[in-house]
Scaffold this motif. Structure first.
Motif, PDB file in Angstrom:
ATOM      1  N   MET A  94     -24.156   1.382  15.933  1.00  0.00           N
ATOM      2  CA  MET A  94     -22.786   1.804  16.212  1.00  0.00           C
ATOM      3  C   MET A  94     -22.068   0.781  17.084  1.00  0.00           C
ATOM      4  O   MET A  94     -20.903   0.445  16.836  1.00  0.00           O
ATOM      5  CB  MET A  94     -22.799   3.174  16.897  1.00  0.00           C
ATOM      6  N   ARG A  95     -22.752   0.262  18.090  1.00  0.00           N
ATOM      7  CA  ARG A  95     -22.146  -0.760  18.949  1.00  0.00           C
ATOM      8  C   ARG A  95     -21.912  -2.060  18.187  1.00  0.00           C
ATOM      9  O   ARG A  95     -20.899  -2.735  18.388  1.00  0.00           O
ATOM     10  CB  ARG A  95     -23.038  -1.010  20.166  1.00  0.00           C
ATOM     11  N   ALA A  96     -22.831  -2.413  17.312  1.00  0.00           N
ATOM     12  CA  ALA A  96     -22.715  -3.678  16.581  1.00  0.00           C
ATOM     13  C   ALA A  96     -21.530  -3.679  15.616  1.00  0.00           C
ATOM     14  O   ALA A  96     -20.961  -4.740  15.343  1.00  0.00           O
ATOM     15  CB  ALA A  96     -24.011  -3.956  15.817  1.00  0.00           C
ATOM     16  N   ALA A 100     -15.112  -1.991  13.026  1.00  0.00           N
ATOM     17  CA  ALA A 100     -14.919  -1.395  11.703  1.00  0.00           C
ATOM     18  C   ALA A 100     -15.052   0.121  11.762  1.00  0.00           C
ATOM     19  O   ALA A 100     -14.307   0.849  11.088  1.00  0.00           O
ATOM     20  CB  ALA A 100     -15.929  -1.979  10.722  1.00  0.00           C
ATOM     21  N   ILE A 101     -15.994   0.613  12.560  1.00  0.00           N
ATOM     22  CA  ILE A 101     -16.168   2.061  12.696  1.00  0.00           C
ATOM     23  C   ILE A 101     -14.924   2.685  13.326  1.00  0.00           C
ATOM     24  O   ILE A 101     -14.486   3.770  12.926  1.00  0.00           O
ATOM     25  CB  ILE A 101     -17.430   2.371  13.521  1.00  0.00           C
ATOM     26  N   ALA A 102     -14.339   2.006  14.314  1.00  0.00           N
ATOM     27  CA  ALA A 102     -13.143   2.532  14.965  1.00  0.00           C
ATOM     28  C   ALA A 102     -11.978   2.620  13.989  1.00  0.00           C
ATOM     29  O   ALA A 102     -11.227   3.609  13.980  1.00  0.00           O
ATOM     30  CB  ALA A 102     -12.772   1.662  16.159  1.00  0.00           C
ATOM     31  N   VAL A 103     -11.798   1.594  13.158  1.00  0.00           N
ATOM     32  CA  VAL A 103     -10.717   1.620  12.164  1.00  0.00           C
ATOM     33  C   VAL A 103     -10.971   2.736  11.147  1.00  0.00           C
ATOM     34  O   VAL A 103     -10.058   3.470  10.765  1.00  0.00           O
ATOM     35  CB  VAL A 103     -10.582   0.257  11.468  1.00  0.00           C
ATOM     36  N   LYS A 212     -16.006  -2.014   2.146  1.00  0.00           N
ATOM     37  CA  LYS A 212     -15.883  -3.456   2.349  1.00  0.00           C
ATOM     38  C   LYS A 212     -16.582  -3.935   3.623  1.00  0.00           C
ATOM     39  O   LYS A 212     -17.152  -5.026   3.649  1.00  0.00           O
ATOM     40  CB  LYS A 212     -14.402  -3.844   2.394  1.00  0.00           C
ATOM     41  N   TYR A 213     -16.549  -3.116   4.684  1.00  0.00           N
ATOM     42  CA  TYR A 213     -17.004  -3.595   5.984  1.00  0.00           C
ATOM     43  C   TYR A 213     -18.187  -2.842   6.575  1.00  0.00           C
ATOM     44  O   TYR A 213     -18.756  -3.296   7.574  1.00  0.00           O
ATOM     45  CB  TYR A 213     -15.849  -3.536   6.992  1.00  0.00           C
ATOM     46  N   LEU A 214     -18.553  -1.695   6.010  1.00  0.00           N
ATOM     47  CA  LEU A 214     -19.604  -0.896   6.638  1.00  0.00           C
ATOM     48  C   LEU A 214     -20.795  -0.632   5.728  1.00  0.00           C
ATOM     49  O   LEU A 214     -21.542   0.319   5.957  1.00  0.00           O
ATOM     50  CB  LEU A 214     -19.016   0.441   7.118  1.00  0.00           C
ATOM     51  N   VAL A 215     -20.972  -1.455   4.714  1.00  0.00           N
ATOM     52  CA  VAL A 215     -22.137  -1.301   3.848  1.00  0.00           C
ATOM     53  C   VAL A 215     -23.406  -1.536   4.666  1.00  0.00           C
ATOM     54  O   VAL A 215     -23.532  -2.525   5.376  1.00  0.00           O
ATOM     55  CB  VAL A 215     -22.068  -2.284   2.668  1.00  0.00           C
ATOM     56  N   LEU A 220     -25.438   8.306  10.491  1.00  0.00           N
ATOM     57  CA  LEU A 220     -25.134   8.995  11.742  1.00  0.00           C
ATOM     58  C   LEU A 220     -24.405   8.087  12.726  1.00  0.00           C
ATOM     59  O   LEU A 220     -23.533   8.540  13.473  1.00  0.00           O
ATOM     60  CB  LEU A 220     -26.421   9.532  12.373  1.00  0.00           C
ATOM     61  N   ALA A 221     -24.739   6.795  12.721  1.00  0.00           N
ATOM     62  CA  ALA A 221     -24.043   5.859  13.596  1.00  0.00           C
ATOM     63  C   ALA A 221     -22.567   5.798  13.235  1.00  0.00           C
ATOM     64  O   ALA A 221     -21.694   5.816  14.111  1.00  0.00           O
ATOM     65  CB  ALA A 221     -24.667   4.470  13.492  1.00  0.00           C
ATOM     66  N   ALA A 222     -22.269   5.723  11.940  1.00  0.00           N
ATOM     67  CA  ALA A 222     -20.885   5.658  11.501  1.00  0.00           C
ATOM     68  C   ALA A 222     -20.146   6.963  11.764  1.00  0.00           C
ATOM     69  O   ALA A 222     -18.998   6.960  12.221  1.00  0.00           O
ATOM     70  CB  ALA A 222     -20.826   5.313  10.016  1.00  0.00           C
ATOM     71  N   ALA A 223     -20.804   8.092  11.482  1.00  0.00           N
ATOM     72  CA  ALA A 223     -20.162   9.392  11.682  1.00  0.00           C
ATOM     73  C   ALA A 223     -19.892   9.651  13.159  1.00  0.00           C
ATOM     74  O   ALA A 223     -18.793  10.052  13.545  1.00  0.00           O
ATOM     75  CB  ALA A 223     -21.036  10.502  11.100  1.00  0.00           C
ATOM     76  N   ALA A 224     -20.900   9.406  14.001  1.00  0.00           N
ATOM     77  CA  ALA A 224     -20.726   9.628  15.436  1.00  0.00           C
ATOM     78  C   ALA A 224     -19.688   8.671  16.014  1.00  0.00           C
ATOM     79  O   ALA A 224     -18.814   9.079  16.791  1.00  0.00           O
ATOM     80  CB  ALA A 224     -22.067   9.453  16.151  1.00  0.00           C
ATOM     81  N   GLY A 225     -19.756   7.410  15.631  1.00  0.00           N
ATOM     82  CA  GLY A 225     -18.809   6.428  16.144  1.00  0.00           C
ATOM     83  C   GLY A 225     -17.393   6.692  15.701  1.00  0.00           C
ATOM     84  O   GLY A 225     -16.437   6.517  16.476  1.00  0.00           O
ATOM     85  N   SER A 226     -17.222   7.117  14.466  1.00  0.00           N
ATOM     86  CA  SER A 226     -15.883   7.405  13.954  1.00  0.00           C
ATOM     87  C   SER A 226     -15.248   8.585  14.684  1.00  0.00           C
ATOM     88  O   SER A 226     -14.069   8.551  15.031  1.00  0.00           O
ATOM     89  CB  SER A 226     -15.941   7.691  12.449  1.00  0.00           C
ATOM     90  N   ASN A 227     -16.029   9.617  14.914  1.00  0.00           N
ATOM     91  CA  ASN A 227     -15.506  10.766  15.651  1.00  0.00           C
ATOM     92  C   ASN A 227     -15.225  10.415  17.104  1.00  0.00           C
ATOM     93  O   ASN A 227     -14.241  10.892  17.686  1.00  0.00           O
ATOM     94  CB  ASN A 227     -16.476  11.943  15.552  1.00  0.00           C
ATOM     95  N   LEU A 228     -16.072   9.578  17.698  1.00  0.00           N
ATOM     96  CA  LEU A 228     -15.842   9.159  19.073  1.00  0.00           C
ATOM     97  C   LEU A 228     -14.560   8.330  19.174  1.00  0.00           C
ATOM     98  O   LEU A 228     -13.733   8.551  20.064  1.00  0.00           O
ATOM     99  CB  LEU A 228     -17.027   8.341  19.581  1.00  0.00           C
ATOM    100  N   SER A 229     -14.371   7.378  18.264  1.00  0.00           N
ATOM    101  CA  SER A 229     -13.158   6.550  18.296  1.00  0.00           C
ATOM    102  C   SER A 229     -11.915   7.382  18.038  1.00  0.00           C
ATOM    103  O   SER A 229     -10.872   7.177  18.673  1.00  0.00           O
ATOM    104  CB  SER A 229     -13.272   5.417  17.275  1.00  0.00           C
ATOM    105  N   ALA A 230     -12.018   8.347  17.125  1.00  0.00           N
ATOM    106  CA  ALA A 230     -10.877   9.226  16.857  1.00  0.00           C
ATOM    107  C   ALA A 230     -10.538  10.060  18.097  1.00  0.00           C
ATOM    108  O   ALA A 230      -9.364  10.296  18.403  1.00  0.00           O
ATOM    109  CB  ALA A 230     -11.180  10.139  15.676  1.00  0.00           C
ATOM    110  N   THR A 231     -11.574  10.489  18.820  1.00  0.00           N
ATOM    111  CA  THR A 231     -11.343  11.245  20.053  1.00  0.00           C
ATOM    112  C   THR A 231     -10.591  10.405  21.076  1.00  0.00           C
ATOM    113  O   THR A 231      -9.642  10.878  21.719  1.00  0.00           O
ATOM    114  CB  THR A 231     -12.685  11.711  20.646  1.00  0.00           C
TER     115      THR A 231
END
Length: 335
Positions: A94-96, A100-103, A212-215, A220-231
């Protein structure tokens, strides 16, 4: 070899998973897993849970407001998913890939959840769920224009049928309400339906961003990070436009339910369904979610389900099926 299979599966899962209600699962192991009970049970539960998200958001948004409802939804989901990602050693991933996860979180959660929370204050849950089924259509259009994934003739027909159904549904809704389209009430309903379509366009963008960017990024890293960034994106707007008095108990229960069950639990369940049934079968949940949303609206909110809604909804679902299940044009790019 296993790593290559996992990476290939990841891209396919994301483009299909972002075809319906909050689509954040980005990859799945190539290997099949066995659920403790038939996978059809997971399928029905997932459809029922995602269908209930429209009901809960309509209950919560009048008390909290659209922005605060969306912020609480992603915040609660992040609180549940982050410990799971930590337990599976996925926080490093998620940190790495945090940019892209935030976008992806912006287009996959923050904006669309605000749009639906606003729309559900002005239109029925069943109508919003039918419009949500246009997500695969927007995904196909964005992939065509951005990723150069040219659709074949059947997919083009599906896009035409699906978008025609959406336009007819919007116009039919205004007519059924016996409201002048250009009156304040009529414009408010059109704006609400436009907000639903804006949300589905965001889902389509998120699908292609992830393709394009998260293959290869763990799910879980993407789901958790996306919800965290949206928060984080919604936190200050939610405070500014949040409720000025304490919401009632039913609104609190609804917002907790939509965050805990319809977001966090749904992501985990969908991830398992991809493992046990595969992405192709899992993507068909798109066609069942509106059925549950219409049922909940009819039973709990006394919403009227008209023949026109069912007919135009069938057009949208037919277009969705044609645009997602039929083969793409030969020689289309897959960047």
């Amino acid at each position: 070899a296993r790593a290559q299979m996992r990476t290939a599966s990841s891209g396919m899962c994301w483009c299909r998973s972002v075809l319906f209600v909050p689509p954040l699962i980005m990859s799945a192991p190539a290997a099949s897993a066995r659920a403790p009970y038939p996978r059809s049970i997971d399928f029905v539960i997932l459809s029922a849970v995602w269908g209930a998200s429209f009901l809960f958001m309509q209950m919560a948004s009048p008390e909290f407001g659209a922005v605060a409802t969306a912020a609480l939804r992603v915040g609660i989901a992040a609180l549940v998913l982050l410990p799971l990602a930590w337990a599976r050693s996925q926080l490093a991933a998620m940190r790495a890939h945090w940019r892209a996860i935030a976008v992806a979180g912006l287009f996959n959660a923050a904006i669309p959840f605000v749009c639906y929370a606003f729309a559900l204050r002005h239109i029925p849950t069943g109508l919003s769920s039918i419009l949500n089924a246009t997500t695969p259509l927007f995904t196909a259009v964005v992939a065509w224009g951005w990723l150069e994934q040219k659709p074949g003739p059947w997919r083009v027909l599906g896009l035409a049928v699906g978008f025609s159904g959406a336009v007819l549904l919007a116009l039919g809704r205004a007519k059924a309400a016996q409201t002048d389209v250009w009156s304040a009430a009529g414009l408010q309903q059109l704006l609400a339906m436009g907000a639903c379509l804006c949300a589905t366009l965001c889902y389509g963008l998120a699908a292609c961003i992830s393709r394009k960017y998260l293959v290869g990024v763990p799910s879980l890293a993407a789901a958790a990070g996306s919800n965290l960034s949206a928060t984080l994106v919604l936190l200050l707007p939610a405070i500014w436009w949040g409720p000025r008095s304490m919401p009632n108990a039913s609104a609190w229960a609804a917002v907790v339910a939509v965050g805990l069950f319809c977001t966090a639990f749904a992501y985990v369940l969908y991830y398992r369904l991809i493992q046990t049934a595969g992405p192709a079968v899992s993507s068909t949940v798109t066609y069942v979610v509106p059925v549950f949303a219409l049922l909940y609206g009819y039973v709990f909110l006394n919403e009227v389900v008209t023949p026109a809604m069912l007919g135009y909804g069938a057009m949208i679902l037919l277009g969705t099926a044609l645009s997602t299940l039929m083969p793409a044009a030969r020689g289309s790019a897959r960047s």
